[in-house]
Structures are given as C-alpha cells and as structure tokens.
Motif scaffolding. Sequence first.
Motif, PDB file in Angstrom:
ATOM      1  N   PHE A 294       0.833  -1.206   0.000  1.00  0.00           N
ATOM      2  CA  PHE A 294       0.000   0.000   0.000  1.00  0.00           C
ATOM      3  C   PHE A 294       0.868   1.256   0.000  1.00  0.00           C
ATOM      4  N   LEU A 295       1.895   1.272   0.830  1.00  0.00           N
ATOM      5  CA  LEU A 295       2.757   2.454   0.930  1.00  0.00           C
ATOM      6  C   LEU A 295       3.557   2.673  -0.349  1.00  0.00           C
ATOM      7  N   GLN A 296       4.097   1.575  -0.917  1.00  0.00           N
ATOM      8  CA  GLN A 296       4.990   1.726  -2.061  1.00  0.00           C
ATOM      9  C   GLN A 296       4.243   1.848  -3.392  1.00  0.00           C
ATOM     10  N   SER A 297       3.113   1.170  -3.521  1.00  0.00           N
ATOM     11  CA  SER A 297       2.389   1.196  -4.801  1.00  0.00           C
ATOM     12  C   SER A 297       1.336   2.301  -4.836  1.00  0.00           C
ATOM     13  N   MET A 428     -10.774  -5.546 -11.140  1.00  0.00           N
ATOM     14  CA  MET A 428     -10.020  -5.236 -12.363  1.00  0.00           C
ATOM     15  C   MET A 428     -10.237  -6.310 -13.428  1.00  0.00           C
ATOM     16  N   SER A 429     -11.360  -6.983 -13.384  1.00  0.00           N
ATOM     17  CA  SER A 429     -11.606  -8.118 -14.281  1.00  0.00           C
ATOM     18  C   SER A 429     -11.587  -7.727 -15.753  1.00  0.00           C
ATOM     19  N   GLY A 430     -11.851  -6.468 -16.050  1.00  0.00           N
ATOM     20  CA  GLY A 430     -11.856  -6.042 -17.445  1.00  0.00           C
ATOM     21  C   GLY A 430     -10.500  -5.641 -17.968  1.00  0.00           C
ATOM     22  N   VAL A 431      -9.488  -5.706 -17.128  1.00  0.00           N
ATOM     23  CA  VAL A 431      -8.136  -5.297 -17.522  1.00  0.00           C
ATOM     24  C   VAL A 431      -7.294  -6.537 -17.785  1.00  0.00           C
ATOM     25  N   GLU A 432      -6.616  -6.576 -18.923  1.00  0.00           N
ATOM     26  CA  GLU A 432      -5.786  -7.724 -19.266  1.00  0.00           C
ATOM     27  C   GLU A 432      -4.335  -7.490 -18.860  1.00  0.00           C
ATOM     28  N   GLU A 437      -3.801  -8.322 -12.607  1.00  0.00           N
ATOM     29  CA  GLU A 437      -3.450  -9.307 -11.586  1.00  0.00           C
ATOM     30  C   GLU A 437      -3.066  -8.663 -10.256  1.00  0.00           C
ATOM     31  N   THR A 438      -2.203  -7.646 -10.304  1.00  0.00           N
ATOM     32  CA  THR A 438      -1.707  -7.016  -9.072  1.00  0.00           C
ATOM     33  C   THR A 438      -1.578  -5.513  -9.266  1.00  0.00           C
ATOM     34  N   VAL A 439      -1.591  -4.796  -8.168  1.00  0.00           N
ATOM     35  CA  VAL A 439      -1.413  -3.352  -8.239  1.00  0.00           C
ATOM     36  C   VAL A 439       0.006  -3.013  -8.677  1.00  0.00           C
ATOM     37  N   THR A 440       0.978  -3.871  -8.320  1.00  0.00           N
ATOM     38  CA  THR A 440       2.348  -3.663  -8.782  1.00  0.00           C
ATOM     39  C   THR A 440       2.416  -3.763 -10.301  1.00  0.00           C
ATOM     40  N   GLY A 441       1.654  -4.712 -10.859  1.00  0.00           N
ATOM     41  CA  GLY A 441       1.591  -4.833 -12.312  1.00  0.00           C
ATOM     42  C   GLY A 441       1.013  -3.593 -12.955  1.00  0.00           C
ATOM     43  N   ALA A 460      -8.043   3.298 -11.010  1.00  0.00           N
ATOM     44  CA  ALA A 460      -8.837   2.085 -10.823  1.00  0.00           C
ATOM     45  C   ALA A 460      -8.074   1.051 -10.007  1.00  0.00           C
ATOM     46  N   ALA A 461      -6.765   0.894 -10.280  1.00  0.00           N
ATOM     47  CA  ALA A 461      -5.960  -0.101  -9.572  1.00  0.00           C
ATOM     48  C   ALA A 461      -5.814   0.258  -8.100  1.00  0.00           C
ATOM     49  N   PHE A 462      -5.575   1.528  -7.806  1.00  0.00           N
ATOM     50  CA  PHE A 462      -5.401   1.942  -6.414  1.00  0.00           C
ATOM     51  C   PHE A 462      -6.701   1.763  -5.624  1.00  0.00           C
ATOM     52  N   ASP A 463      -7.817   2.080  -6.281  1.00  0.00           N
ATOM     53  CA  ASP A 463      -9.106   1.899  -5.617  1.00  0.00           C
ATOM     54  C   ASP A 463      -9.384   0.414  -5.378  1.00  0.00           C
TER      55      ASP A 463
END
Length: 515
Positions: A294-297, A428-432, A437-441, A460-463
């Motif tokens: 959470f802190l880094q991403s 994030m199901s609509g994102v390929e 898969e991950t917020v880092t991705g 969207a990823a952060f939320d």
Amino acid sequence: MDANRTPPRATARTWVGLVVLLIPALLVAMDLSVLFVAAPAIARDLQPTATQWLWMMDVYGFVLAGLLVTMGSLGDRIGRRRLLLAGALLFGVASALLAFAPGSELFIAGRALLGLAGATLAPSTLSLIRGMFTDVGQRTTAVGAWTIAFTGGAVAGPIFGGVLLEFFAWGSVFLINLPLMVLLLVSAPFLVPETRDPRGARFDLPGAVLSLVAVLGLVHAAKRFVEHGVEPQGGAALVLGAAFLALFVVRQRRAAHPLIDLTLFARPAFSASVGGNAAVSFAAAGMGLLTFTFLQSVHGLSPLNAALWALPTFATTALGAALGSVSAPRVRPAPLMATGLAVGAFGFAMIALVGPDTPLPLFIGAYGLISMGAGVVGTLANTLVLATAPPERAGAAAGVSETSAELGAALSIAALGTVATGIYRSAMSGVEGPAGETVTGAVTTAPHLSEAEAGDLLAAAFDAYTQGLNAAALTGATVLVVLAVSVLVALRRIPAGVDAPEHHESETESTRVGS
C-alpha cells in the motif's frame, strides 16, 4: 526450595545476557518478513519460475514452523545454550549462502537452512530467559523485551530491509546477520548460563518426525485452501497432516519421554496463551505485507520512505509490551489479554475504512494500534506459557508457543493476502495482463500508456487494491474479536499475576549446569 523464600533477583550480568538473547529473537522474526521489500529486487536478479518463487517465499516459514517443537525439546535434553550456539553458527552460514546465491535453487536451499537455524534459536532464547530470571516481576519484564524483539521483528524486517535496499544490493538484508551472529557466538558463553532438563530424558526422534510432517502438512493445506479453494493437493496435504498429527498425539501419550506434555493444553492459561500468540502473528504478518505494498504502490513511496513511515509501529509494539509487563501483576489475564486483542481489532477496523487518499498518518496510526495490541498480548501470552509449563520443559513449551505464532503468520499471509488479491482481480476483471493481476503490475504498466490512460488505470488499480486491503482488515478484526471473547471465557478464573498459575513445582527442577 522454601515456598516463602524470595527468589534471587537478576544481576547486571543477567540483564546484559538478556540483551544478547534478544539479537537472535529479533533476527528470526525479521527474516520472515524482510522479503516483503526485498522481493522485487531478488526476483529481478534471480528470475525464478512461479513455482520457485513460491518456495523462495514460503520455505523459511515452513521449516521454521515444522521444527520449533522438535528443537525446543532437543534444547531441553542437550542444553539450551549449546543449541543456541549451534543455531547461531548455522544461521550465519545460511545468511551468507543467501546473500551470494547465484540462482533460485541455492536461494531456496539457503532459506531452508535459515529456517532450520531459526528453529534452534527462537525456543532456546525464550527458555533460557525462564532459567535466568526467577523473580516474577523481572521475568515478566524480560519476556516483554523478548516480545518486543520477536513480535516487533516481523514489523522491523521490512523497515530495516527498506533502509538497506536504499543504499546496498539485496544481499545486504542477509549479510547484516553475520556480525550479529558473531557477537552472539562470542558473548553468550560468558553471559548466558547453560540450562537443561536435569533428568537427562532421551530425545523422542519418532515424535519429532511425526510432528514435522504434521505441521508441514497442515500449513501447506491451509495455504492451498486459502489460495486455490478446495482442490486435490490441499486436500491431500490436509489428510496427511491430520493423520500424522493423530499419530503424534498417540505417540506423545505413550512415550516414556515425550516431546511435549499434552496435559498442558488442558490448562486454560497455556492453551489460551498459545492461541493468543497465533492471533498476534496473524495480526502482524499479513497486514505487514499488505501495508508495504500500500505504501509503495498506492502512495508511491520508495522502500526507504516506506520504512521510515512504518517506524512508529515498532515503537507502538514496544509500548504495548511495556504496558503488558506493568499491568500483568495487577490486572487479571482475561481482561488484559482481551483488551490487547480489542485494541488490535480496533486498528484493523480503522484500516477497513481507509481510502486511496487517506492521509498516511491516519493509516499508520491504525496500524500502530494493531502492533500495540500485539505487544500486550504477546508479552502476557509468553509469560503465561513459561509460568504454566514445568521449568525442565521450558524449551518444548516455548517451541509449542512459537509454532502457533508461525502457523498464525503463515495463515495470515495466505488468508489476508488472498482476500485482498481476490477483490483486486474481481474489480479489475476487465483489464488484461499484469495490471489486472496485481497493483504492482498496474504501476509497471502505466508508464507505457498515454497520460490519460495511465491516470485512469492507476486510479482504478489503487481503488481496487484499497478495497482488498479494507476486506482483509475486516477479516483480521473479526478474528481478533472472536478470540478476545474466547480469552475472556478461558482465563476467567486465573488471578492477577503470572507466576505459575497452574504449576507450582520447585524451581530446582530446572538445574543450571554451567555458566
């Protein structure tokens, strides 16, 4: 020994010896969580397969949990200081192997050796404290310091790792162990007295094998079920672990010199304390992993800045341990341990309400409540374990307590991490690709997109990640609340003060055999 005789108080040499024992307690816990921040750099350099990466992350905790009871019992037989020194030597060798590992295979081997060494260090330190501090108040203070080191180590691992990674390569997070192990090897023979079971009981090797397979099977099953749902591999591991656990129980009931005295679990002070230790680790380990992501991403902090932001949580662990030490002689264990669990649950509940834009001081304050509650519970739980168990079986009792802590940590990382990941992927199901898969991705993918697309993806990823963090925190709060109620019932008859509430045998049963 005369029951009215005042136990001797610790000398200055004893307190310095305690400081020496805190070193391995801190490092064993730190090395379980240091990969939280070192993982990206290690993965980039060693390029492991997905299966190798799972083993690199898990094998240390698996081996550590599987051997704690065995090594605690072995220390009771051959001498706790002797086992401590052997473990320190092996810990140093394994750390060097990890720091210079050229590939994933040797890294996995190094982590396994480190787990073996850690299993010798952790129960040795706690059981040696039992023999060094015979005064009740001083022992509670000493156990509180040990709790700060062992429980706080899970918090400190990512902090120290983040600082080192800011200036050095990832191998530094393991090389830092070497001078500390040398210090332990040089000083412990002069500062820490040897203790062992004076009866010279034989070591139960068949029981050790059964306990190892049982713990490894159950830990693996828990992780598989949490990560993949009900599936054949997890089911097979569960059946294997349960079968060997049953065989272990039968063996311990019949063996002339069992690894552990199973009648201890009939004592509320012991069983509730073991559960408390598991809850503490459950609270600290899984949330630690989610917090640093959470802190880094989400907040974009570097490893060093994330470590500095998390530093107050180590201080709140120490504060909780100090409060537990001061309150134990005056407050009944039931309300005291339940209060610590409730404080941790309140911290989880606060994190369940955070958003991507929540100011970091509020988030760290909530995480600090979790670590403060862990400090209170850990101090009281470990003191009760040592007070309840016979002195000559202190190593085995410490091993049982710490095994529950490692099981709690392993289950927490799997359970809370999987809850958070599942919600993220659903949102994030609509994102390929990796971003789905991950917020880092998502953070890695964003620079390759247009500014508008990158902004939308990251928002969207952060939320989504924060929603997963909220759900994981709510899970943690629920677990701690349930256990707090259980503790109030289980410990309701235990009076204030933790000097052997259910065990009153003579201190002379645990004989010092050298200095």
